[in-house]
Design a protein around this motif. Structure first.
Motif, PDB file in Angstrom:
ATOM      1  N   GLU A 145      20.839  44.084  16.016  1.00  0.00           N
ATOM      2  CA  GLU A 145      19.590  44.317  16.736  1.00  0.00           C
ATOM      3  C   GLU A 145      19.953  44.610  18.190  1.00  0.00           C
ATOM      4  O   GLU A 145      20.996  44.166  18.680  1.00  0.00           O
ATOM      5  CB  GLU A 145      18.682  43.088  16.649  1.00  0.00           C
ATOM      6  CG  GLU A 145      18.230  42.778  15.243  1.00  0.00           C
ATOM      7  CD  GLU A 145      17.463  41.460  15.142  1.00  0.00           C
ATOM      8  OE1 GLU A 145      17.284  40.773  16.174  1.00  0.00           O
ATOM      9  OE2 GLU A 145      17.058  41.126  14.023  1.00  0.00           O
ATOM     10  N   PRO A 146      19.127  45.352  18.914  1.00  0.00           N
ATOM     11  CA  PRO A 146      19.464  45.679  20.310  1.00  0.00           C
ATOM     12  C   PRO A 146      19.729  44.425  21.149  1.00  0.00           C
ATOM     13  O   PRO A 146      18.960  43.469  21.121  1.00  0.00           O
ATOM     14  CB  PRO A 146      18.222  46.421  20.817  1.00  0.00           C
ATOM     15  CG  PRO A 146      17.563  46.941  19.584  1.00  0.00           C
ATOM     16  CD  PRO A 146      17.860  45.941  18.495  1.00  0.00           C
ATOM     17  N   ILE A 147      20.839  44.454  21.857  1.00  0.00           N
ATOM     18  CA  ILE A 147      21.185  43.354  22.759  1.00  0.00           C
ATOM     19  C   ILE A 147      20.891  43.855  24.167  1.00  0.00           C
ATOM     20  O   ILE A 147      21.636  44.674  24.705  1.00  0.00           O
ATOM     21  CB  ILE A 147      22.656  42.929  22.602  1.00  0.00           C
ATOM     22  CG1 ILE A 147      22.906  42.435  21.189  1.00  0.00           C
ATOM     23  CG2 ILE A 147      23.016  41.861  23.630  1.00  0.00           C
ATOM     24  CD1 ILE A 147      24.340  42.063  20.892  1.00  0.00           C
ATOM     25  N   GLU A 148      19.787  43.380  24.723  1.00  0.00           N
ATOM     26  CA  GLU A 148      19.373  43.841  26.042  1.00  0.00           C
ATOM     27  C   GLU A 148      18.670  42.714  26.788  1.00  0.00           C
ATOM     28  O   GLU A 148      18.419  41.652  26.224  1.00  0.00           O
ATOM     29  CB  GLU A 148      18.467  45.081  25.912  1.00  0.00           C
ATOM     30  CG  GLU A 148      17.333  44.901  24.938  1.00  0.00           C
ATOM     31  CD  GLU A 148      16.712  46.218  24.485  1.00  0.00           C
ATOM     32  OE1 GLU A 148      17.306  47.277  24.677  1.00  0.00           O
ATOM     33  OE2 GLU A 148      15.594  46.155  23.945  1.00  0.00           O
ATOM     34  N   GLY A 149      18.393  42.966  28.048  1.00  0.00           N
ATOM     35  CA  GLY A 149      17.683  41.993  28.870  1.00  0.00           C
ATOM     36  C   GLY A 149      18.436  40.691  29.022  1.00  0.00           C
ATOM     37  O   GLY A 149      19.645  40.670  29.264  1.00  0.00           O
ATOM     38  N   GLU A 150      17.709  39.569  28.882  1.00  0.00           N
ATOM     39  CA  GLU A 150      18.307  38.238  29.038  1.00  0.00           C
ATOM     40  C   GLU A 150      19.394  37.982  28.000  1.00  0.00           C
ATOM     41  O   GLU A 150      20.400  37.333  28.290  1.00  0.00           O
ATOM     42  CB  GLU A 150      17.230  37.165  28.925  1.00  0.00           C
ATOM     43  CG  GLU A 150      16.309  37.102  30.117  1.00  0.00           C
ATOM     44  CD  GLU A 150      15.264  36.006  29.975  1.00  0.00           C
ATOM     45  OE1 GLU A 150      15.462  35.068  29.179  1.00  0.00           O
ATOM     46  OE2 GLU A 150      14.241  36.103  30.675  1.00  0.00           O
ATOM     47  N   ARG A 151      19.197  38.488  26.811  1.00  0.00           N
ATOM     48  CA  ARG A 151      20.182  38.301  25.744  1.00  0.00           C
ATOM     49  C   ARG A 151      21.507  38.982  26.107  1.00  0.00           C
ATOM     50  O   ARG A 151      22.577  38.419  25.908  1.00  0.00           O
ATOM     51  CB  ARG A 151      19.607  38.875  24.450  1.00  0.00           C
ATOM     52  CG  ARG A 151      20.393  38.561  23.235  1.00  0.00           C
ATOM     53  CD  ARG A 151      19.603  38.970  21.990  1.00  0.00           C
ATOM     54  NE  ARG A 151      20.492  38.878  20.864  1.00  0.00           N
ATOM     55  CZ  ARG A 151      20.542  39.739  19.870  1.00  0.00           C
ATOM     56  NH1 ARG A 151      19.711  40.743  19.825  1.00  0.00           N
ATOM     57  NH2 ARG A 151      21.400  39.579  18.894  1.00  0.00           N
ATOM     58  N   ALA A 178      22.510  39.738  29.197  1.00  0.00           N
ATOM     59  CA  ALA A 178      23.047  39.023  30.359  1.00  0.00           C
ATOM     60  C   ALA A 178      23.769  37.747  29.927  1.00  0.00           C
ATOM     61  O   ALA A 178      24.848  37.429  30.442  1.00  0.00           O
ATOM     62  CB  ALA A 178      21.935  38.700  31.353  1.00  0.00           C
ATOM     63  N   ALA A 179      23.203  37.030  28.962  1.00  0.00           N
ATOM     64  CA  ALA A 179      23.833  35.797  28.469  1.00  0.00           C
ATOM     65  C   ALA A 179      25.146  36.101  27.750  1.00  0.00           C
ATOM     66  O   ALA A 179      26.151  35.404  27.945  1.00  0.00           O
ATOM     67  CB  ALA A 179      22.876  35.043  27.550  1.00  0.00           C
ATOM     68  N   ALA A 180      25.154  37.143  26.927  1.00  0.00           N
ATOM     69  CA  ALA A 180      26.379  37.508  26.207  1.00  0.00           C
ATOM     70  C   ALA A 180      27.460  37.967  27.173  1.00  0.00           C
ATOM     71  O   ALA A 180      28.629  37.587  27.048  1.00  0.00           O
ATOM     72  CB  ALA A 180      26.077  38.588  25.171  1.00  0.00           C
ATOM     73  N   ASP A 181      27.092  38.773  28.157  1.00  0.00           N
ATOM     74  CA  ASP A 181      28.061  39.244  29.142  1.00  0.00           C
ATOM     75  C   ASP A 181      28.621  38.088  29.967  1.00  0.00           C
ATOM     76  O   ASP A 181      29.823  38.036  30.248  1.00  0.00           O
ATOM     77  CB  ASP A 181      27.421  40.287  30.063  1.00  0.00           C
ATOM     78  CG  ASP A 181      27.147  41.613  29.361  1.00  0.00           C
ATOM     79  OD1 ASP A 181      27.749  41.887  28.299  1.00  0.00           O
ATOM     80  OD2 ASP A 181      26.322  42.387  29.894  1.00  0.00           O
ATOM     81  N   ALA A 182      27.764  37.141  30.346  1.00  0.00           N
ATOM     82  CA  ALA A 182      28.223  35.975  31.112  1.00  0.00           C
ATOM     83  C   ALA A 182      29.174  35.125  30.278  1.00  0.00           C
ATOM     84  O   ALA A 182      30.194  34.644  30.787  1.00  0.00           O
ATOM     85  CB  ALA A 182      27.027  35.149  31.582  1.00  0.00           C
ATOM     86  N   ALA A 183      28.860  34.934  29.006  1.00  0.00           N
ATOM     87  CA  ALA A 183      29.737  34.160  28.125  1.00  0.00           C
ATOM     88  C   ALA A 183      31.086  34.850  27.960  1.00  0.00           C
ATOM     89  O   ALA A 183      32.140  34.191  27.944  1.00  0.00           O
ATOM     90  CB  ALA A 183      29.069  33.954  26.764  1.00  0.00           C
ATOM     91  N   ALA A 184      31.080  36.171  27.852  1.00  0.00           N
ATOM     92  CA  ALA A 184      32.342  36.916  27.728  1.00  0.00           C
ATOM     93  C   ALA A 184      33.192  36.754  28.988  1.00  0.00           C
ATOM     94  O   ALA A 184      34.410  36.594  28.899  1.00  0.00           O
ATOM     95  CB  ALA A 184      32.057  38.392  27.453  1.00  0.00           C
ATOM     96  N   LYS A 185      32.557  36.785  30.149  1.00  0.00           N
ATOM     97  CA  LYS A 185      33.316  36.625  31.394  1.00  0.00           C
ATOM     98  C   LYS A 185      33.975  35.251  31.468  1.00  0.00           C
ATOM     99  O   LYS A 185      35.156  35.145  31.798  1.00  0.00           O
ATOM    100  CB  LYS A 185      32.422  36.845  32.612  1.00  0.00           C
ATOM    101  CG  LYS A 185      33.224  36.714  33.910  1.00  0.00           C
ATOM    102  CD  LYS A 185      32.410  36.921  35.130  1.00  0.00           C
ATOM    103  CE  LYS A 185      33.203  36.811  36.409  1.00  0.00           C
ATOM    104  NZ  LYS A 185      34.387  36.020  36.446  1.00  0.00           N
ATOM    105  N   VAL A 186      33.227  34.216  31.159  1.00  0.00           N
ATOM    106  CA  VAL A 186      33.791  32.860  31.180  1.00  0.00           C
ATOM    107  C   VAL A 186      34.944  32.758  30.188  1.00  0.00           C
ATOM    108  O   VAL A 186      36.020  32.246  30.512  1.00  0.00           O
ATOM    109  CB  VAL A 186      32.709  31.798  30.878  1.00  0.00           C
ATOM    110  CG1 VAL A 186      33.328  30.439  30.618  1.00  0.00           C
ATOM    111  CG2 VAL A 186      31.708  31.720  32.021  1.00  0.00           C
ATOM    112  N   MET A 187      34.741  33.262  28.975  1.00  0.00           N
ATOM    113  CA  MET A 187      35.785  33.196  27.950  1.00  0.00           C
ATOM    114  C   MET A 187      37.050  33.915  28.419  1.00  0.00           C
ATOM    115  O   MET A 187      38.161  33.383  28.308  1.00  0.00           O
ATOM    116  CB  MET A 187      35.278  33.813  26.650  1.00  0.00           C
ATOM    117  CG  MET A 187      36.308  33.830  25.539  1.00  0.00           C
ATOM    118  SD  MET A 187      35.794  34.867  24.137  1.00  0.00           S
ATOM    119  CE  MET A 187      35.965  36.508  24.839  1.00  0.00           C
ATOM    120  N   LEU A 188      36.906  35.114  28.969  1.00  0.00           N
ATOM    121  CA  LEU A 188      38.078  35.882  29.403  1.00  0.00           C
ATOM    122  C   LEU A 188      38.726  35.278  30.642  1.00  0.00           C
ATOM    123  O   LEU A 188      39.960  35.321  30.775  1.00  0.00           O
ATOM    124  CB  LEU A 188      37.704  37.341  29.626  1.00  0.00           C
ATOM    125  CG  LEU A 188      37.324  38.104  28.351  1.00  0.00           C
ATOM    126  CD1 LEU A 188      36.848  39.509  28.690  1.00  0.00           C
ATOM    127  CD2 LEU A 188      38.475  38.131  27.353  1.00  0.00           C
TER     128      LEU A 188
END
Length: 190
Positions: A151-157, A159-169
């Motif tokens: 399903e489209p990943i946009e908006g707050e969803r 932003a949350a996924a991108d933030a989680a990826a940054k922390v993980m990396l």
């Protein structure tokens, strides 16, 4: 620069894994401290019949298949495993790729990006943590779980996924550098 092997574990027809793997690759491309090598198990299949313990793989075809993957895994300072969840677990092709390699995992950090329906693939990740502990890998606590990524990943969803990826990396980078430096000072005792 840390060399990150991104291992795409899904081999099903119609798989969604490449979209998730490319999302991870995009995040890695934005970093100045990591280079990435995508190992797609559809493009680089591995043998499924194991030799007698302690013996090399039988046949030139098996050796050729391993030669396309094993040096790339050995060269990695760290890993990101991209996995779906199938029947509350991870794909057989991913387990096969893990099992063909031993020293390639030793004292290297592993991060996870999982995807699926309700659980976002997190049950697969929990099982992978057990398997990789046996191979002396260091799994990163912070992972990314994408629920219904088709399903489209946009908006707050998004932003949350991108933030989680940054922390993980960021954490993968810390562990990758720390373990690489430790192995230079003192070889890992396997």
């Amino acid at each position: 620069m840390l060399n990150i092997a991104v291992l795409l574990g899904s081999t099903r027809d119609g798989r969604f894994g490449p979209a998730v793997a490319h999302w991870v690759m995009d995040h890695l491309a934005q970093r100045g401290d990591m280079s990435a090598d995508l190992i797609d198990l559809v493009e680089t299949p591995l043998p499924t019949v194991f030799p007698v313990l302690g013996q090399p793989p039988a046949g030139q075809e098996a050796r050729d298949l391993l030669a396309a993957v094993s040096p790339r895994m050995a060269a990695a300072d760290a890993f990101v495993i991209v996995t779906p969840e199938y029947n509350h677990s991870f794909p057989a092709a991913l387990k096969n790729a893990i099992d063909w390699h031993s020293t390639e995992w030793h004292a290297k950090p592993v991060a996870f990006v999982s995807y699926g329906a309700f659980s976002a693939g997190l049950r697969a990740v929990e099982q992978l943590r057990l398997v990789l502990a046996e191979l002396h890998a260091v799994t990163i606590r912070d992972s990314v779980g994408l629920q219904h990524p088709w399903e489209p990943i946009e908006g707050e969803r998004k932003a949350a996924a991108d933030a989680a990826a940054k922390v993980m990396l960021d954490r993968l980078a810390w562990w990758g550098l720390s373990l690489r430096e430790a192995k230079v000072a003192r070889p890992y005792a396997a």
